[in-house]
Design an enzyme around this catalytic site. Structure first.
Site, short mmCIF file in Angstrom:
data_model
loop_
_atom_site.label_atom_id
_atom_site.label_comp_id
_atom_site.label_asym_id
_atom_site.label_seq_id
_atom_site.Cartn_x
_atom_site.Cartn_y
_atom_site.Cartn_z
N CYS A 13 -18.23 -13.47 -19.41
CA CYS A 13 -19.54 -13.59 -20.04
C CYS A 13 -19.52 -14.63 -21.16
CB CYS A 13 -19.97 -12.22 -20.58
SG CYS A 13 -21.72 -12.07 -20.91
N GLY B 197 0.79 -1.22 0.00
CA GLY B 197 0.00 0.00 0.00
C GLY B 197 0.82 1.27 0.00
N CYS C 85 -27.14 -10.39 -15.98
CA CYS C 85 -26.62 -10.14 -17.32
C CYS C 85 -27.61 -10.64 -18.36
CB CYS C 85 -25.27 -10.84 -17.49
SG CYS C 85 -24.65 -10.77 -19.18
N CYS D 178 -25.64 -13.68 -20.43
CA CYS D 178 -25.28 -14.97 -19.84
C CYS D 178 -26.05 -15.29 -18.58
CB CYS D 178 -23.78 -15.02 -19.54
SG CYS D 178 -23.31 -14.07 -18.07
N CYS E 80 -22.39 -8.27 -18.77
CA CYS E 80 -21.18 -8.37 -17.94
C CYS E 80 -20.11 -7.46 -18.51
CB CYS E 80 -20.60 -9.79 -17.98
SG CYS E 80 -21.59 -11.01 -17.15
#
Lengths: 226, 257, 280
Positions: free
Chosen positions: C268, C29, C237, C240, C262
């Site tokens: 997808c 970080g 979605c 899909c 997606c």
């Protein structure tokens, strides 16, 4: 309770060629618990000066001022502050307040400074204000707009709301009518009987005669004029 | 109480040959308010900034009673320590509110920042404390989401006080807190400061050129001239029975109303 | 192919970047400054991510490049072709087959593995920048862990909008120490950042690299009474049928007709292929 010995004071006016003005020489007095001593003498003789010195408002060049176990002369600022908070009360001739503060809070402040619960402090303030005939409708207002006599009574209320062991009074009955004058004298008597040591300046001879046990003429401490 | 809250010894700050301030020593106990007065150029602000850690002095020590570690010289502290101190136990009220506030953050955010900086993580609690403090400085709850840019000068100053006092500091530095405010606004602010000092048992060091302010707020007084303390003592004594030539001049110059 | 050094950058530059990466992995970080190079693309087009990928790639790697989840946008295609030309590595669109994935603004839906590296493109690495413009001051704040200001921002959001309004680049706290900007991924992706793969972040214009080793603790900032929510459109979605992937809203005609698909194209497509197989 209050013992002044060999107190001497000069003023040095630096901006007038450092002129030295002696105002007091070897002042002495002794006030026991339960006594009220009056300071007398001509105007300008040094009564208020002596009172201010006892309060620590004026410095002394020499001598001692014992309030109980504390010597005001040479005491640190901290010690004088705590002395004024717990032991030594002062009712001056003028009322000096922060603008905008309600009268009941002005009077209650000495108690609040000692940690007393604000609602109790205000209650006691209200009691003493009633005693001094300050009407309830004024309790919420700032005393800055009051008449001279009313301000004087607020001043006195503030000086007596807490039971100081030692009290200094500078003209406590000036600008008061007969009714309120006797209230104030009654307050002084009560303070005496609970053991307070009091030093007062009273122009009014009959008031002085009524409450004071002794008189001290401050002219005795005036510097000799050559 | 066996030791003071703050013990300042021999603070000096020079700008080349010029004296910013020199030889300043004093102690401050809990609940005491110390006033520092002087005219422009007297060194009072320099002194305040040296003690508060905003300026690095050339000499001297500033001992503070850190609750956990006893008396420590803050000038020798590491930066993280000093920054933490100034966020929690110390507070600094600037003359210009914009130096002491985040002008692009709401009033509530300004008051809450110090709380969030020491780990407060409950929005509702933070907001409640902010509202409480705004109330104590007499800012209406309805203004909590307003930015300080929408406030008057007096309100900004009161917000600054709230922002500083929310973490319960023990020592507050104030630099001309009433400067630039209208007289009636000043009165309100002085009254507020007095009651907060008493309620919270604060100690404070107040720099001002206004003797009336110092008489009302300060227990003790230091008078500065040309970088040095010329007189010090009880406020009413210094003002009513000034000993030093400069103090006498200062006191006699005040206009009577 | 022989005109370029492997992956375009010279070996010394790659070593410099790898040192920065190692430092970043050692201090999760923390923003490590690095000497960002001139790349054959303008700033704002992923130069940081490209430099990190270039320093990390080996000839045996299989590279996938996505932009907002899609393999077939202009940027994704350009960067993929860049590495095909300068590094000659195998490329793929299948997340599971890639060993290094460079991404702009999304984390793939498929769970990543320990043998994979995810490289993020970062525009502004400093999460405190919007409230504190001074670089000197923000560096101090990170060094001294003074993050109160970050919560002030969230407080302001709640007071203004009734909820934390940040929906992407949602700030996180890494291993309880550094506050980090995860790059402009949707906040929906934040929980995925606790993963088995190595995550590397490159900001080319700002010249910073930061990193998360595998299984690093990454916690999105919030308030106790306004907890973090990884939210997405309340929809499945339309291609899909996935209920738990991040969706793009696509306008399909001039009447305002729209579908939700997606954003992760590989995810997808794989699901659609699987459905076809099962139907067959």
């Amino acid at each position: 309770m209050i013992t002044v010995s060999n107190l001497t004071k000069n003023f040095v006016l630096h901006n007038q060629n450092s002129a030295v003005i002696p105002v007091m020489v070897k002042a002495s007095l002794d006030v026991k618990a339960g006594e009220c001593v009056a300071l007398i003498g001509q105007s300008g003789a040094g009564k208020s000066t002596l009172m201010r010195m006892i309060y620590g408002n004026y410095l002394a060049q020499d001598g001692d001022i014992w309030i109980g176990k504390t010597n005001v002369v040479g005491a640190s600022a901290r010690d004088i502050i705590s002395l004024r908070r717990e032991t030594l009360g002062y009712v001056s001739q003028f009322l000096r307040v922060v603008p905008r503060v309600a009268t009941r809070d002005v009077v209650g402040e000495p108690l609040m400074a000692l940690g007393v619960d604000p609602s109790i402090a205000r209650q006691r303030a209200e009691n003493i204000l009633s005693l001094l005939n300050i009407p309830e409708r004024l309790w919420n207002l700032s005393p800055t707009t009051f008449s001279g006599g009313e301000q004087q009574r607020v001043n006195i209320a503030r000086g007596f709301v807490y039971e100081y062991p030692a009290i200094l009074l500078d003209e406590p009955t000036a600008s008061l009518d007969a009714v309120n004058r006797s209230v104030v004298l009654e307050l002084i008597e009560r303070a005496k009987s609970r053991g307070a040591a009091i030093v007062g300046i009273f122009h009014d001879e009959s008031a002085r005669a009524q409450v004071c046990d002794r008189e001290i003429d401050v002219s005795a401490f005036a510097p000799q004029v050559n | 109480m066996t030791q003071p809250l703050l013990d300042v010894r021999g603070i000096a700050k020079f700008y080349g040959a010029r004296i910013g301030c020199a030889d300043v020593s004093f102690d401050l106990w809990p609940g005491e308010v110390m006033g520092i007065v002087g005219e422009s150029g007297s060194g009072k602000s320099t002194l305040l900034n040296c003690i508060a850690g905003h300026l690095e002095p050339d000499a001297g020590e500033v001992f503070f009673d850190t609750r956990v570690d006893g008396m420590k010289d803050t000038l020798l502290m590491s930066e993280p320590e000093r920054r933490m101190l100034s966020r929690t136990d110390w507070a600094f009220v600037h003359q210009h509110a914009r130096d002491g506030l985040r002008m692009s953050v709401s009033a509530g955010g300004n008051v809450g920042e110090r709380l969030m900086a020491v780990g407060a993580r409950h929005y509702g609690d933070i907001r409640a404390r902010a509202i409480d403090w705004l109330g104590r400085v007499e800012i209406s709850e309805s203004r909590i989401d307003d930015r300080p840019t929408a406030f008057s000068g007096g309100m900004q100053q009161r917000l600054q006080i709230a922002r500083n006092l929310v973490t319960g500091p023990r020592l507050v530095f104030m630099d001309e807190p009433t400067g630039g405010l209208d007289v009636s606004v000043q009165a309100r602010l002085l009254d507020l400061l007095r009651s907060l000092v008493r309620e919270m048992g604060l100690s404070a060091i107040i720099v001002t050129h206004d003797l009336a302010v110092v008489r009302l707020l300060a227990d003790r007084l230091m008078v500065m001239k040309d970088g040095r303390v010329v007189e010090a003592g009880l406020t009413d004594q210094v003002l009513d029975d000034p000993q030093h030539a400069y103090t006498q001049l200062l006191v006699s110059s005040v206009l009577q109303v | 192919m022989s005109e370029y050094n492997f992956a375009y950058l010279d070996e010394q530059t790659k070593r410099m970047i790898r040192r920065s990466i190692l430092k970043g992995l050692a201090i999760p970080g923390y923003q490590v400054p690095f000497a960002s190079r001139e790349m054959p693309m303008p700033y704002g087009w992923g130069t940081g991510g490209v430099q990190v990928s270039a320093a990390t790639l080996t000839p045996d790697d299989t590279l996938k490049v996505i932009d907002q989840g899609a393999d077939d946008t202009t940027n994704a295609i350009s960067i993929r072709k860049f590495f095909q030309k300068t590094a000659g590595v195998n490329v793929t669109e299948k997340t599971a087959e890639a060993s290094l994935i460079q991404t702009r603004h999304r984390i793939p839906e498929v769970t990543l593995r320990e043998d994979q590296i995810l490289v993020y493109q970062v525009p502004i690495p400093e999460p405190l920048r919007f409230l504190e413009p001074s670089e000197v001051e923000t560096r101090k704040m990170h060094a001294l862990e003074e993050y109160g200001l970050m919560h002030v921002k969230l407080y302001e959001d709640i007071s203004k909008h009734g909820a934390i309004a940040t929906s992407y680049a949602y700030p996180v706290r890494v291993e309880g120490r550094y506050v980090m900007d995860p790059s402009p991924i949707p906040k929906f992706d934040n929980p995925k950042m606790e993963m088995a793969a190595v995550q590397l972040f490159g900001a080319g214009r700002e010249q910073r690299i930061y990193a998360l080793p595998p299984y690093t603790e990454v916690i999105s900032l919030d308030f106790e009474d306004y907890p973090f929510e990884a939210s997405k459109a309340d929809h499945a979605c339309d291609l899909c049928g996935a209920e738990n992937s991040y969706l793009d809203e696509v306008i399909i005609d001039d009447q305002g007709g729209r579908i939700f698909v997606c954003s992760d194209t590989d995810f997808c497509t794989s699901r659609q292929d699987q459905t076809k197989e099962e139907a067959a």
